[in-house]
Design a protein around this motif. Sequence first.
Motif, PDB file in Angstrom:
ATOM      1  N   ALA A 146      -3.943   2.463   8.447  1.00 56.56           N
ATOM      2  CA  ALA A 146      -5.195   1.695   8.497  1.00 56.56           C
ATOM      3  C   ALA A 146      -4.903   0.200   8.547  1.00 56.56           C
ATOM      4  N   VAL A 175      -0.455  11.412   1.683  1.00 52.99           N
ATOM      5  CA  VAL A 175      -1.561  11.174   2.623  1.00 52.99           C
ATOM      6  C   VAL A 175      -2.074   9.740   2.440  1.00 52.99           C
ATOM      7  N   ALA A 176      -2.222   9.312   1.170  1.00 51.96           N
ATOM      8  CA  ALA A 176      -2.713   7.958   0.900  1.00 51.96           C
ATOM      9  C   ALA A 176      -1.758   6.918   1.474  1.00 51.96           C
ATOM     10  N   LEU A 188      -8.702   7.351  -2.230  1.00 48.64           N
ATOM     11  CA  LEU A 188      -7.494   8.093  -1.838  1.00 48.64           C
ATOM     12  C   LEU A 188      -6.268   7.500  -2.535  1.00 48.64           C
ATOM     13  N   LEU A 189      -6.195   6.164  -2.548  1.00 45.61           N
ATOM     14  CA  LEU A 189      -5.047   5.500  -3.195  1.00 45.61           C
ATOM     15  C   LEU A 189      -5.022   5.814  -4.697  1.00 45.61           C
ATOM     16  N   LEU A 214      -6.416  -2.406  -4.454  1.00 48.78           N
ATOM     17  CA  LEU A 214      -5.112  -3.014  -4.719  1.00 48.78           C
ATOM     18  C   LEU A 214      -5.037  -3.538  -6.147  1.00 48.78           C
ATOM     19  N   TRP A 265     -13.309   5.102   0.808  1.00 47.44           N
ATOM     20  CA  TRP A 265     -12.532   6.324   0.949  1.00 47.44           C
ATOM     21  C   TRP A 265     -11.039   6.028   0.777  1.00 47.44           C
ATOM     22  N   LEU A 266     -10.574   4.937   1.389  1.00 52.55           N
ATOM     23  CA  LEU A 266      -9.157   4.557   1.253  1.00 52.55           C
ATOM     24  C   LEU A 266      -8.822   4.218  -0.196  1.00 52.55           C
ATOM     25  N   SER A 288      -0.717  11.618  -2.649  1.00 56.73           N
ATOM     26  CA  SER A 288       0.057  10.367  -2.625  1.00 56.73           C
ATOM     27  C   SER A 288       0.573  10.082  -1.215  1.00 56.73           C
ATOM     28  N   VAL A 331      -2.041   7.020   5.357  1.00 52.42           N
ATOM     29  CA  VAL A 331      -3.338   6.518   5.838  1.00 52.42           C
ATOM     30  C   VAL A 331      -3.449   5.013   5.582  1.00 52.42           C
ATOM     31  N   LEU A 332      -2.974   4.557   4.417  1.00 52.16           N
ATOM     32  CA  LEU A 332      -3.084   3.130   4.098  1.00 52.16           C
ATOM     33  C   LEU A 332      -2.270   2.274   5.057  1.00 52.16           C
ATOM     34  N   GLY A 339       0.828  -1.209   0.000  1.00 49.21           N
ATOM     35  CA  GLY A 339       0.000   0.000   0.000  1.00 49.21           C
ATOM     36  C   GLY A 339       0.862   1.258   0.000  1.00 49.21           C
ATOM     37  N   HIS A 366      -6.482   8.298  -6.247  1.00 53.65           N
ATOM     38  CA  HIS A 366      -6.248   9.740  -6.450  1.00 53.65           C
ATOM     39  C   HIS A 366      -4.763  10.061  -6.274  1.00 53.65           C
ATOM     40  N   GLY A 367      -4.146   9.440  -5.282  1.00 55.37           N
ATOM     41  CA  GLY A 367      -2.711   9.660  -5.069  1.00 55.37           C
ATOM     42  C   GLY A 367      -1.886   9.095  -6.204  1.00 55.37           C
ATOM     43  N   LEU A 368      -2.390   8.076  -6.851  1.00 56.20           N
ATOM     44  CA  LEU A 368      -1.636   7.404  -7.909  1.00 56.20           C
ATOM     45  C   LEU A 368      -1.753   8.123  -9.250  1.00 56.20           C
ATOM     46  N   ALA A 415       1.190   3.848  -3.296  1.00 57.87           N
ATOM     47  CA  ALA A 415       0.750   5.239  -3.178  1.00 57.87           C
ATOM     48  C   ALA A 415       1.906   6.216  -3.348  1.00 57.87           C
TER      49      ALA A 415
END
Lengths: 538, 333
Positions: free
Chosen positions: A363, A355-356, B217-218, B34, B213-214, A353, A359-360, A327, B220-222, A331
Amino acid sequence: MKRLRPSRLLSVARRELVRSAAGRRGWRFFAVAMFLLLPVSALRLPSRDTPPTPVVAGEAPAALQDAVVVQERAPVTVGEADGVVTVEARGIAPALRQVLEKRLEAGSPAVRLELHPRGLTLPSRALFVALLAISLLTGPLAETLPGEREGRTMEVLLSTSLSRGEIVVGKWLAWTASASFTALVAGFGGMVTGAIAPGPWVVAMPAALGVAVALGLWLVRGAADLVGGAAAPMRVLPVVAVVGVGVAWGLGNQATLLGAAVPLGGALLVASGLVPGVLPVLAAVGGSLLASGGLLWATTRSLDRQGVKPRARDGGYVGTLVLGGLGWWLAVAGPATFVLGGAEDLPAPLDASLVAGGVLIGATAVVALLREGRMPDLCPPRRVPQALIRGLMVGVALSATELGLGSVAGPAWALPLRVRLELALMPAIVGTGAAVAVAVGSELFFRGFLHRRLGLVGTAVAWAVVVMPMDPVRGVLSGLALGLLQQRLGLLAPLAAHLAWVFFIGKLQVGGGEWVDLALVGLACVLAALRAGPKADG
Amino acid sequence: MSASLRAVVVGTLAVLLRLSREGMVLRALAWPGLLAAVALVGTASVVAAFGGREQIEPHVALSAEEVAIMGPSLDEVGLTVRLDPDPTTAVQEGRAERAAWREGEGWVLSARDAGVHSLRAEMVLREEAGASWRPVVAPEPPAGKAATAQAGRMGALVAVLFVLYGVVMGAGLAWRDRGEGVVEASLPLPVPAWTHGASRVLGLGIALGGGLWLTILLLHGLIGMERPSAWAGHGALGAAVSAAVGLATTGGAGAQKKGFSAGLSRAMVLVAGLLGLGFGLPWVGAWLPVASLAAAGAGPWSPVADVVVVLLSALSLAACAGWWGRHHGGLGR
């Protein structure tokens, strides 16, 4: 599979259908399936006899004014320069071209455009009917082996004279026949309205459904109840079907028969009508039969091994480490692969990126801790000031070192990866949210969860591999410092240290080369290793 | 805090704890993000390692006498000229991507597609022929915008998947709790029956919403996504409502007799119908839970619609929790 007696196979299949779909329940299933399948197979799309009125921006010349619609944000701009009408666009739609040629050139164009597109044939609707029918197998598959286990009827079945193979193949037969019947009825509905032409899909669709049912049975072989049985096929079957079609299409471009023989994908490709001829149909049926046989054999073997109650498996901390690390890497470093692939202008926002990533990884740790039911020690209340001060000191010492202590240069192509990984060590440059997410997430994961499983050195090494692979010496040493803080004062201390590290990095660098850096990281380790004084509870 | 409210909070936490210990639930929540991220990064890595497909140089096939007339002008707009003995058959026979030849006073442009390079060739030919209109190639739009729009579509697909998960998980939780005796054991507690339904609905909603949400977020970050909050917000609400629908259909009156698949398929049809409504009639769907997710692609809509969706979602959750409580999760009448 020792023995497969036809009479017993039919008996198991009949019982399966009676058990799951007898009377009104069966009709309800069929009605729901038809409700979803028939619109896809039989509804005819409306066609336009007259082309739509072209939409343009700009000032349309008088000759065009009643033939076009002017809209400010249209992708085509019409204007006039030196008595010539200009059409600024990245492509001219046939309807607009027709208007231009008719109104400005009186039907005899100065340049006639002849298009010879490559033979791109759209797949038949039979493919979508087959894919939808595969998606609808989720419920029935959950009722097969998991349903027997939940209803406590598996013990009875296993104790009868039926062989394991007869149980599995009988169930496969029942649902393959049922699903094929439903899909074929929908397909014939399409033939009635003229939306689907007769073709090899009549044979290929049952073949594809046969593999899908066999794969579904194999997927639910370990599920203990209906819910477990519904989750895996719902997640996996559509993905395998779509990927299978892609693989079959790719291989089919090289050798048609090879593509058609791909289990599931080949049969779906044949059903789509993209592969003509009798031989591909035979290859698809052959490939499907072989794959179904293999899967049913594997399911039978598994049924023997697992018996009535399958043993639950746990990925353990290795699985959590891989998941958290994956993860984080996806990211944080993932966007660099797009740069390496040539898409340099992809707008992956760096703050999102980081933050992801934070957080990943955080989590993953929280879920792993909840599963264990044991939270890490945050800090005894009387030691909170000591934890904060010591954490701050260690963090400041770490932030004073420069990037690159014993660093691995790596090949030149890896530069974008290196840049992103190094930016993850100074996330405060990007934003406060990113810095907090990275610090809190990684501390929860490494010191909060992994430390208890891997110990001080193991966690430090894991930290260096995942977070600081380009700077392994500093990675291991900083991991040791943060781990020692956790051992002495609880999770609050490394958390404070990491926050201080990410917020002070780049502001307090003392310079002096690698030896000074080594001394500073060593100092951080020593500060972290100091005893914590008398315990709060005495 | 009233006893009922406290019961809902504690029950929700208990449901969340149970869900976190379900390997199946965790795999389901982690799988889409993933899989999508690994596929994207894997594809980019393969392209980086082996290089993209070599681009064919944009060209126009011309006969020898026409090369002399048109060659320099075509070259000026970035098109290579290829000499061909018979341009009239060059495209059909696969020797060239586009070809041009004279026909009376004008020209014929034969091409595989009507894309930018063909437009460029047509511009030169029309200029030479002195035509009354000619195309001008518009500047390329920024690549980033197209990429974020594509990523937004990916976000929408992931959100739809979570909505479908909601149905299965809601139905599964109701079915499993009743089968394993959890409902029977919890009903004697001195709290209203609806609190059990509410805690299940909220627990599922938080787990699904958090997972979505996770994932967003992943992604969007990618790759950077257009309107990530819209997909995450409408998706989370839709997933919660679909979980509640799944819970109500398998935890309602006579659900045990009808079987798991019947309840699941009814909930699936309702949710699929709402999604279809959102895609088909977005101006209606924008005001309804679940449908608002499908309609978000055609939006953004008025903020009032978002407020209405939130209110209707809350109402739906409350109604499903009440329904579950009234029928004691399927144990009652």
